[in-house]
Design a protein around this motif. Structure first.
Motif, PDB file in Angstrom:
ATOM      1  N   GLN A   1       0.966  -1.265   0.066  1.00 39.36           N
ATOM      2  CA  GLN A   1       0.107   0.101   0.038  1.00 39.36           C
ATOM      3  C   GLN A   1       0.883   1.356  -0.021  1.00 39.36           C
ATOM      4  O   GLN A   1       1.452   1.611   1.026  1.00 39.36           O
ATOM      5  CB  GLN A   1      -1.019  -0.043   1.338  1.00 39.36           C
ATOM      6  N   ALA A   2       0.860   2.085  -1.027  1.00 43.01           N
ATOM      7  CA  ALA A   2       1.643   3.230  -1.424  1.00 43.01           C
ATOM      8  C   ALA A   2       0.911   4.361  -0.624  1.00 43.01           C
ATOM      9  O   ALA A   2      -0.497   4.225  -0.551  1.00 43.01           O
ATOM     10  CB  ALA A   2       1.799   3.504  -2.724  1.00 43.01           C
ATOM     11  N   PRO A   3       1.526   5.330  -0.333  1.00 42.71           N
ATOM     12  CA  PRO A   3       0.820   6.463   0.443  1.00 42.71           C
ATOM     13  C   PRO A   3      -0.235   7.224  -0.314  1.00 42.71           C
ATOM     14  O   PRO A   3       0.044   7.266  -1.690  1.00 42.71           O
ATOM     15  CB  PRO A   3       2.011   7.633   0.630  1.00 42.71           C
ATOM     16  N   GLY A   4      -1.484   7.152   0.265  1.00 44.23           N
ATOM     17  CA  GLY A   4      -2.864   7.685  -0.445  1.00 44.23           C
ATOM     18  C   GLY A   4      -3.490   6.744  -1.450  1.00 44.23           C
ATOM     19  O   GLY A   4      -4.273   7.255  -2.235  1.00 44.23           O
ATOM     20  N   LYS A   5      -2.908   5.381  -1.430  1.00 37.61           N
ATOM     21  CA  LYS A   5      -3.476   4.619  -2.671  1.00 37.61           C
ATOM     22  C   LYS A   5      -4.208   3.240  -1.575  1.00 37.61           C
ATOM     23  O   LYS A   5      -3.693   3.222  -0.697  1.00 37.61           O
ATOM     24  CB  LYS A   5      -2.331   4.247  -3.410  1.00 37.61           C
ATOM     25  N   GLU A   6      -4.968   2.652  -2.442  1.00 44.41           N
ATOM     26  CA  GLU A   6      -5.335   1.386  -1.937  1.00 44.41           C
ATOM     27  C   GLU A   6      -4.025   0.385  -1.830  1.00 44.41           C
ATOM     28  O   GLU A   6      -3.273   0.311  -2.708  1.00 44.41           O
ATOM     29  CB  GLU A   6      -6.714   0.991  -2.753  1.00 44.41           C
ATOM     30  N   ARG A   7      -4.386  -0.908  -1.052  1.00 48.14           N
ATOM     31  CA  ARG A   7      -3.696  -1.812  -0.977  1.00 48.14           C
ATOM     32  C   ARG A   7      -3.690  -2.522  -2.366  1.00 48.14           C
ATOM     33  O   ARG A   7      -5.035  -2.733  -2.791  1.00 48.14           O
ATOM     34  CB  ARG A   7      -4.062  -2.777   0.005  1.00 48.14           C
ATOM     35  N   GLU A   8      -2.516  -3.045  -2.890  1.00 49.09           N
ATOM     36  CA  GLU A   8      -2.847  -3.560  -4.216  1.00 49.09           C
ATOM     37  C   GLU A   8      -1.769  -5.218  -3.977  1.00 49.09           C
ATOM     38  O   GLU A   8      -0.981  -5.237  -3.239  1.00 49.09           O
ATOM     39  CB  GLU A   8      -1.994  -3.117  -5.270  1.00 49.09           C
ATOM     40  N   TYR A   9      -2.134  -5.937  -4.868  1.00 49.72           N
ATOM     41  CA  TYR A   9      -1.377  -7.427  -4.904  1.00 49.72           C
ATOM     42  C   TYR A   9      -0.341  -7.266  -5.514  1.00 49.72           C
ATOM     43  O   TYR A   9      -0.024  -6.393  -6.596  1.00 49.72           O
ATOM     44  CB  TYR A   9      -2.617  -8.074  -5.746  1.00 49.72           C
ATOM     45  N   VAL A  10       0.697  -8.096  -4.963  1.00 51.97           N
ATOM     46  CA  VAL A  10       2.148  -7.911  -5.414  1.00 51.97           C
ATOM     47  C   VAL A  10       2.439  -9.345  -6.235  1.00 51.97           C
ATOM     48  O   VAL A  10       2.719  -9.302  -7.144  1.00 51.97           O
ATOM     49  CB  VAL A  10       3.123  -7.704  -4.475  1.00 51.97           C
ATOM     50  N   GLY A  11       2.050 -10.535  -5.214  1.00 51.96           N
ATOM     51  CA  GLY A  11       2.459 -11.713  -5.927  1.00 51.96           C
ATOM     52  C   GLY A  11       2.094 -12.674  -4.678  1.00 51.96           C
ATOM     53  O   GLY A  11       1.723 -12.424  -3.498  1.00 51.96           O
ATOM     54  N   CYS A  12       2.143 -14.098  -5.200  1.00 46.06           N
ATOM     55  CA  CYS A  12       1.775 -14.961  -4.304  1.00 46.06           C
ATOM     56  C   CYS A  12       2.656 -16.337  -4.648  1.00 46.06           C
ATOM     57  O   CYS A  12       2.991 -16.481  -5.655  1.00 46.06           O
ATOM     58  CB  CYS A  12       0.371 -15.383  -4.603  1.00 46.06           C
ATOM     59  N   ILE A  13       2.987 -17.115  -3.741  1.00 49.90           N
ATOM     60  CA  ILE A  13       3.426 -18.341  -3.811  1.00 49.90           C
ATOM     61  C   ILE A  13       2.616 -19.430  -3.182  1.00 49.90           C
ATOM     62  O   ILE A  13       2.054 -19.237  -1.979  1.00 49.90           O
ATOM     63  CB  ILE A  13       5.057 -18.595  -3.019  1.00 49.90           C
TER      64      ILE A  13
END
Length: 127
Positions: free
Chosen positions: A39-51
């Motif tokens: 989650q970047a400042p001022g933004k919604e949380r976003e998916y990065v990856g999964c294992i």
């Protein structure tokens, strides 16, 4: 009660690397997928990856594909996020999460698929 603890965040210059760790306590670590979000400042949380639980399957968002690598060591109950060629827009709080469902090769890219989250670790990339 399951607990996830991220570590390894910090300040790095653009083009540099960091490795985040996600230690999982109180759960059958090897039976669940581990996801990474940010989650970047001022933004919604976003998916990065999964294992996947097995470690044989991984999935990445387009934003990090080719730069980030997720791995896991089931003997240490720990997952890792290796971040290379970092850019200023990678600056965010990074979270790891454990999937709700046990499985072998499944990966999940939606937040609702995860039932336990860490507290997050801050990564700051300077230009």
């Amino acid at each position: 009660q399951v607990q996830l603890v991220e570590s390894g965040g910090g300040l790095v210059q653009a083009g540099g690397s960091l490795r985040l760790s996600c230690a999982v306590f109180g759960s059958a670590f090897g039976s669940y997928a581990i996801g990474w979000f940010r989650q970047a400042p001022g933004k919604e949380r976003e998916y990065v990856g999964c294992i996947s639980a097995s470690g044989y399957s991984t999935d990445y968002s387009n934003a990090v594909q080719g730069r980030f690598t997720i791995s896991r060591d089931n003997a240490k109950n720990t997952a890792y996020l290796q971040m290379d060629n970092l850019r200023p827009d990678d600056t965010a709080v990074y979270y790891c999460a454990k999937s709700k469902l046990a499985g072998y090769n499944q990966v999940y890219n939606a937040e609702y698929s995860y039932g336990a989250w860490g507290q997050g670790t801050l990564v700051t990339v300077s230009s």
